[in-house]
Design an enzyme around this catalytic site. Structure first.
Site, short mmCIF file in Angstrom:
data_model
loop_
_atom_site.label_atom_id
_atom_site.label_comp_id
_atom_site.label_asym_id
_atom_site.label_seq_id
_atom_site.Cartn_x
_atom_site.Cartn_y
_atom_site.Cartn_z
N HIS A 77 67.20 5.82 -4.10
CA HIS A 77 66.51 6.97 -3.50
C HIS A 77 65.30 7.38 -4.34
O HIS A 77 65.27 7.14 -5.55
CB HIS A 77 67.47 8.17 -3.44
CG HIS A 77 68.51 8.10 -2.37
ND1 HIS A 77 69.84 8.36 -2.61
CD2 HIS A 77 68.42 7.80 -1.05
CE1 HIS A 77 70.52 8.23 -1.48
NE2 HIS A 77 69.68 7.89 -0.52
N CYS A 118 72.72 14.24 -6.07
CA CYS A 118 73.52 13.74 -4.94
C CYS A 118 74.75 14.60 -4.66
O CYS A 118 75.25 14.63 -3.54
CB CYS A 118 73.99 12.32 -5.23
SG CYS A 118 72.75 11.23 -5.91
#
Ligand code: GLY
Length: 264
Positions: free
Chosen positions: A167, A254
């Site tokens: 990411h 996250c």
């Protein structure tokens, strides 16, 4: 400071199915017990700032569901429910939506069918929203996000996640209104021109995913040189064990959705 002052966070307990979680490289299965202890420490630090932390139950049918950040983008104006690009994670977004609908009057959805976007690819700063194209977030996803925030007077800028990096925020995080912590490889793309950038230490690229949450910076433990750089720059740092989430390419950001609810 809308980008890092929050009253609430949502987390989800890791499920025992975490053993089947997605990973780029297999470095061994996570130890659930140790992950649970790290997760509890993480939540305790969020609460230390005075925030309300809503802890959701584990979801066995979604092995990666502890990584709640990918399911939604929470802004002061409202929420956008994401559309994760990993097929095994697509259904996680709809599972998160009802929890956010209790707290926000404005909830919009990335509808697809060809748009994919995960929260881990989105960095919100004081002045703009940076969205990194990646293996999980495609051009249609970015374009649909731009349409969905229409009317909220927000600037959205498409950037790129380095090849082989899960990411965009795997490699960067917001430290304050004008400062970004970034790996050198991501900063070299020029995407942070105009910001003050602090680099992770050589060989400590895995320290880039931190979160600024109210007065604290939460960072993974084990990266002493980057930690010392942050301390020297005046940040109040809390180190959290992340060895088990790291096996699944997960980090500090996250593990939570961070926001200040906006009901009607
Ligand atoms: N294991 C986290 C993810 O791949 O989304």
């Amino acid at each position: 400071m809308r980008s890092y002052r929050f009253t609430h966070a949502i987390t989800r307990k890791p499920a025992s199915s975490i053993l089947h979680g997605l990973r780029a490289v297999d470095t061994g299965n996570p130890d659930l017990g140790l992950m649970e202890r790290h997760h509890s420490a993480y939540i305790a630090v969020l609460r230390e700032t005075g925030a309300t932390v809503i802890e959701l139950d584990p979801m066995e049918n979604y092995p990666d569901s502890v990584f709640v950040e990918d399911t939604a983008l929470c802004l002061p104006e409202g929420v956008i429910i994401m559309r994760p690009g990993a097929p095994s994670r697509l259904g996680e977004a709809a599972e998160m939506a009802p929890h956010l609908q209790k707290l926000y009057s404005e909830v919009r959805w990335i509808e697809g069918p060809d748009s994919f976007i995960e929260g881990g690819d989105i960095l919100v700063t004081e002045r703009e929203i940076l969205v990194g194209r990646s293996a999980r977030t495609n051009a249609n996803g970015v374009a649909e996000l731009i349409r969905k925030v229409d009317g909220w007077n927000l600037a959205v800028r498409e950037v790129h996640t380095p090849p082989g990096v899960l990411h965009f925020k795997t490699d960067c995080s917001l430290l304050d209104g004008e400062t970004i912590l970034s790996t050198k490889r991501l900063d070299a793309s020029g995407c942070f021109n105009g910001y003050r950038v602090i680099h992770t230490a050589e060989g400590e690229e895995a320290a880039a995913n931190t979160i600024r949450f109210n007065d604290l910076v939460l960072m993974p433990s084990g990266f002493a040189r980057t930690r010392d750089t942050l301390l020297a720059a005046g940040f109040e740092v809390r180190e959290i064990g992340n060895s088990e989430c790291a096996k699944l390419d997960g980090g500090m950001s996250c593990l939570s959705l961070r926001f200040t609810p906006k009901a009607a």
